[in-house]
Design an enzyme around this catalytic site. Structure first.
Site, mmCIF file in Angstrom:
data_model
loop_
_atom_site.group_PDB
_atom_site.id
_atom_site.type_symbol
_atom_site.label_atom_id
_atom_site.label_comp_id
_atom_site.label_asym_id
_atom_site.label_seq_id
_atom_site.Cartn_x
_atom_site.Cartn_y
_atom_site.Cartn_z
ATOM 1 N N GLY A 237 -12.566 26.483 48.890
ATOM 2 C CA GLY A 237 -11.988 27.824 48.768
ATOM 3 C C GLY A 237 -12.722 28.830 49.640
ATOM 4 O O GLY A 237 -12.123 29.707 50.267
ATOM 5 N N CYS B 125 -9.351 22.371 35.912
ATOM 6 C CA CYS B 125 -10.265 23.493 36.172
ATOM 7 C C CYS B 125 -10.434 24.307 34.894
ATOM 8 O O CYS B 125 -11.386 25.065 34.760
ATOM 9 C CB CYS B 125 -9.826 24.335 37.345
ATOM 10 S SG CYS B 125 -8.169 24.912 37.228
ATOM 11 N N GLU C 232 -1.911 33.441 39.740
ATOM 12 C CA GLU C 232 -0.598 32.837 39.928
ATOM 13 C C GLU C 232 0.110 32.770 38.589
ATOM 14 O O GLU C 232 -0.463 33.094 37.562
ATOM 15 C CB GLU C 232 -0.664 31.486 40.650
ATOM 16 C CG GLU C 232 -1.523 30.432 40.079
ATOM 17 C CD GLU C 232 -1.735 29.297 41.092
ATOM 18 O OE1 GLU C 232 -0.960 29.152 42.049
ATOM 19 O OE2 GLU C 232 -2.689 28.532 40.899
ATOM 20 N N GLU D 160 -7.662 29.565 43.840
ATOM 21 C CA GLU D 160 -7.916 29.155 42.447
ATOM 22 C C GLU D 160 -8.954 28.042 42.503
ATOM 23 O O GLU D 160 -8.655 26.965 43.009
ATOM 24 C CB GLU D 160 -6.630 28.584 41.821
ATOM 25 C CG GLU D 160 -5.605 29.614 41.436
ATOM 26 C CD GLU D 160 -6.129 30.584 40.402
ATOM 27 O OE1 GLU D 160 -5.656 31.721 40.388
ATOM 28 O OE2 GLU D 160 -7.041 30.207 39.617
ATOM 29 N N ASN E 295 -4.919 17.142 40.448
ATOM 30 C CA ASN E 295 -4.940 17.028 38.979
ATOM 31 C C ASN E 295 -3.640 17.492 38.316
ATOM 32 O O ASN E 295 -3.305 17.037 37.239
ATOM 33 C CB ASN E 295 -6.153 17.762 38.387
ATOM 34 C CG ASN E 295 -6.134 19.247 38.640
ATOM 35 O OD1 ASN E 295 -5.463 19.731 39.543
ATOM 36 N ND2 ASN E 295 -6.893 19.984 37.849
ATOM 37 N N GLY F 53 -8.358 24.323 44.336
ATOM 38 C CA GLY F 53 -9.293 23.221 44.568
ATOM 39 C C GLY F 53 -10.715 23.688 44.333
ATOM 40 O O GLY F 53 -10.957 24.626 43.568
ATOM 41 N N SER F 54 -11.652 23.062 45.029
ATOM 42 C CA SER F 54 -13.063 23.360 44.766
ATOM 43 C C SER F 54 -13.462 24.727 45.332
ATOM 44 O O SER F 54 -12.849 25.227 46.285
ATOM 45 C CB SER F 54 -13.946 22.285 45.390
ATOM 46 O OG SER F 54 -13.896 22.389 46.792
HETATM 47 C C1 UN1 Z 1 -5.856 23.280 36.541
HETATM 48 O O1 UN1 Z 1 -6.640 22.650 35.875
HETATM 49 O O2 UN1 Z 1 -6.005 23.398 37.774
HETATM 50 O O3 UN1 Z 1 -3.882 25.570 31.444
HETATM 51 C C2 UN1 Z 1 -4.625 23.898 35.987
HETATM 52 C C3 UN1 Z 1 -3.938 24.400 31.765
HETATM 53 C C4 UN1 Z 1 -2.836 23.830 32.627
HETATM 54 C C5 UN1 Z 1 -3.106 24.076 34.069
HETATM 55 C C6 UN1 Z 1 -4.456 23.687 34.524
HETATM 56 N N1 UN1 Z 1 -1.582 24.420 32.239
HETATM 57 O O4 UN1 Z 1 -4.851 23.687 31.434
#
Ligand code: UN1
Length: 498
Positions: free
Chosen positions: A235, A286, A466, A252, A154, A230-231
């Site tokens: 993870g 995410c 991160e 993450e 993504n 990822g998922s």
């Molecule tokens: C993600 O969806 O894995 O804050 C990261 C945000 C983006 C990064 C998303 N800068 O939505």
């Protein structure tokens, strides 16, 4: 159509074909007849070579002064600036999100490159005092060795950059496995870093499936850190794979992020936020605002406007500048989104718009799905609890601030949350009580900036972050150093109190 380009792995400073000679197709999710390229379907023996190259390169890179490492990062960031448009176009073609967003994705990599290059002249530790006379104490950061990076589709360049730039500046070497839906952006990123002057073996790129490449990478005894986005399901596997020999892992994972709209919120602003947070990147973040809690006093007003705006979103190929939302990443993901929509309907959530795949006209070429809103959701429904990773938003009514916070916190995830209110007291209470790694006030749940820690609590993460300085913690370890210049044996804790 010309034959699709054949891409290679990058191992030990060379572009190489996979030993088994197999490839897989990278398909444009907005047009399945468009094959973006053929990429190596690597397996364990390719991975072994990549890890061996990273291991061999480690000592040389570890001993390279950080400002010299930084020169290469600065150069890479500069090259990303120069090629931003073409990189964004490649990304839209393989991933589907609209050009504005893919430009933003490349920009995140640029920002992270510059930020981490700056760390080349910092990587700060600290000096301290000693409890004994004529003794000096300090602590410094040391690298860990070979880092394995497993990244999602993504944010095909931004997320690799969040991991690879800090790992490199700290003096680690890298084996990078990008997601199989978006290997081209991973390839572009690795190519630029190597053209910027990384010594051979410092960054190795290897494409292929999770089973054939990701698995052996996460289990490899010579890999000191796995950084995975990822998922939650995968993870957990990473965590288990690293546990027996205590290799580090940074995870993450999922999110079920919530926007709370209070009765005093600026409603139009909240609608704008819910729309961008819910349907930006086709909901495939995410951090996506997949839940919106609305105070009952403004529930109907909010919902009417939100639904009208979602219905009006233009869905299509992200290369068209008038398009507002691209496709799902692939047909399988679209099916999974639709299964959730069926689950929601069966649970009694009220479908207010969308709920179907889009198959008319040019939509038939790709994995398009209509922006979907469920109203009157119960917080315990599966569509209010589980990560859907698509353009589906569950709207939940609530009565009081306390109840809103309880609903927001009442999921297994804890990445991002948001509140729309004009009341400063309430905003501060929300900052304190929303139990997530990121909180937004009067802004949606997406849009984190690279110089602040990024990550979540509960089943979103495993305690690491991160980005920002916190991102360096994953790729370095503290070494405490004591220098005794007294010329005598001095015993800490003992001689201090004798
Ligand atoms: C993600 O969806 O894995 O804050 C990261 C945000 C983006 C990064 C998303 N800068 O939505």
């Amino acid at each position: 159509m010309p034959a699709p380009k054949l891409y290679k792995n990058y191992i030990n400073g060379e572009w190489v074909e996979p030993r088994g000679g197999k490839t897989f197709e990278n398909v444009n999710p907005a047009d399945k007849s468009d094959i973006v390229g053929l990429f190596p379907a690597s397996d364990k023996c390719d991975l072994e070579e990549a890890v061996a190259a990273a291991k061999a390169a480690y000592n040389g890179w570890r001993l390279t002064p950080p400002p010299k490492r930084a020169d290469i990062l600065f150069r890479a960031a500069q090259m990303l600036v120069e090629r931003k448009e073409e990189l964004a176009r490649d990304m839209t073609r393989e991933m589907g999100k609209i050009l504005k967003e893919t430009r933003g994705d490349v920009q995140e990599a640029i920002d992270m490159g510059l930020y981490m290059a700056g760390e080349g002249r910092r990587l700060l530790g600290y000096t301290s005092t000693s409890e004994l006379p004529n003794k000096f104490a300090m602590c410094v950061r040391q690298p860990l060795g070979v880092c394995g990076m497993i990244t999602p589709w993504n944010f095909p360049m931004a997320i690799p950059s969040w991991k690879i730039f800090p790992a490199l500046i700290c003096g680690n070497t890298v084996v990078f496995k990008p997601a199989s839906d978006t290997p081209l952006s991973g390839y572009n990123f690795a190519k630029i870093l190597n053209e910027a002057g990384l010594p051979k073996g410092v960054l190795n790129l290897i494409t292929g499936s999770g089973g054939k490449v990701g698995e052996p990478l996460m289990r490899h005894p010579d890999v000191s850190v796995i950084s995975f986005t990822g998922s939650t399901e995968i993870g957990r596997q990473v965590s288990v794979a690293c546990a027996p020999d205590f290799r580090h892992c940074h995870l993450e994972m999922g999110g079920k992020n919530m926007i709370l709209v209070m009765d005093d919120a600026k409603l139009e602003l909240a609608v704008d936020g819910a729309l961008w947070g819910g349907f930006g990147t086709t909901g495939q973040r995410c951090t996506a605002a997949s839940r919106v809690g609305v105070h009952k006093k403004v529930y109907k007003q909010f919902l009417d406007r939100f639904v009208a705006r979602a219905k009006a979103l233009k869905v299509g190929n992200g290369l068209d500048p008038t398009v507002e939302m691209g496709p799902c990443i692939n047909a399988k993901q679209r099916e999974s989104v639709h299964e959730y929509v069926e689950i929601g309907k069966n649970e009694g959530a009220r479908l207010l718009c969308g709920g179907t795949a889009l198959t008319d006209g040019d939509h038939a070429k790709g994995a398009f799905y209509a922006p979907t809103i469920f109203g009157d959701c119960d917080p315990k429904m599966r569509v209010s609890q589980e990560e859907i990773f698509g353009p589906v938003v569950s709207v939940i009514p609530f009565d009081t601030f306390e109840q809103g916070v309880e609903i927001a916190n009442g999921v297994v995830y804890g990445l991002s949350s948001s509140i729309y209110t004009q009341d400063v007291n309430r905003a501060f209470a929300a900052m304190r009580d929303l139990y997530t790694g990121i909180v937004y006030i009067n802004a949606p749940t997406i849009g984190a900036e690279i110089h602040l820690p990024f990550g979540g609590v509960k089943q979103t993460g495993n305690g690491h972050r991160e980005a920002g300085i916190a991102g360096i913690d994953v790729f370095s370890e503290w070494k405490s150093i004591y220098v005794d210049y007294s010329g005598t044996l001095q015993r800490a804790q003992i001689d201090t109190h004798s």
